[in-house]
Write an enzyme that holds these catalytic residues in place. Structure first.
Site, short mmCIF file in Angstrom:
data_model
loop_
_atom_site.label_atom_id
_atom_site.label_comp_id
_atom_site.label_asym_id
_atom_site.label_seq_id
_atom_site.Cartn_x
_atom_site.Cartn_y
_atom_site.Cartn_z
N SER A 59 0.83 -1.19 0.00
CA SER A 59 0.00 0.00 0.00
C SER A 59 0.86 1.24 0.00
O SER A 59 1.89 1.29 0.68
CB SER A 59 -0.90 0.00 1.23
OG SER A 59 -1.64 1.19 1.30
N TYR A 66 -3.87 1.07 9.55
CA TYR A 66 -4.18 -0.05 8.65
C TYR A 66 -2.91 -0.53 7.96
O TYR A 66 -2.69 -1.73 7.79
CB TYR A 66 -5.21 0.40 7.61
CG TYR A 66 -5.18 -0.38 6.32
CD1 TYR A 66 -5.75 -1.65 6.25
CD2 TYR A 66 -4.59 0.14 5.18
CE1 TYR A 66 -5.72 -2.38 5.07
CE2 TYR A 66 -4.55 -0.58 4.00
CZ TYR A 66 -5.12 -1.83 3.95
OH TYR A 66 -5.09 -2.54 2.78
#
EC number: 1.1.1.30
Length: 132
Positions: A59, A66
């Site tokens: 990511s 997260y």
């Protein structure tokens, strides 16, 4: 064959469906466990002896709660790349762009609205706007 972990929702779910529609045999990990279990250990634990190439999805948001596990995927991939190079195993990391809608990550407005008052007191609203 392709192993995709984190397929409960979001990008993993969409990727597994897309690859299946393209004719790939997809092993989709849909376990409701801790995020670290899915994102870190689920990436290659069971399949490493069979692999010649590893492509992990990480990511670009590697600094939010997260994504601490997504940053772990990158570090794990770096180590795996170094260790598996003598065996001819290639390891890559893909960092897709912003898929906030697909990942169900909260917007800055929603995060602010759901914060307890004690947290709002110490973290002004401006802190959350940089996430845009």
């Amino acid at each position: 064959a392709v192993l995709v972990t984190g397929c409960d929702s979001g990008f993993g779910f969409s990727l597994a469906k897309h690859l299946h529609s393209k004719g790939f045999l997809v092993f989709a990990g849909c376990l409701l466990k801790e995020v670290a279990e899915v994102n870190l250990w689920g990436t290659v634990r069971s399949f490493l002896p069979l692999l010649r190439r590893v492509v992990n999805i990480s990511s670009m948001l590697g600094r939010s709660p997260y994504c601490i596990t997504k940053f772990g995927v990158e570090a794990f991939s770096d180590c795996l790349r170094y260790e598996m190079h003598p065996l001819g195993v290639k390891v890559s990391v893909v960092e897709p762009g912003n898929f906030i809608a697909a990942t169900s990550l909260y917007s800055p407005e929603r995060m602010w609205d759901e914060l307890p008052e004690v947290v709002r007191k110490y973290h002004p609203m401006d802190y959350y706007w940089w996430l845009r």
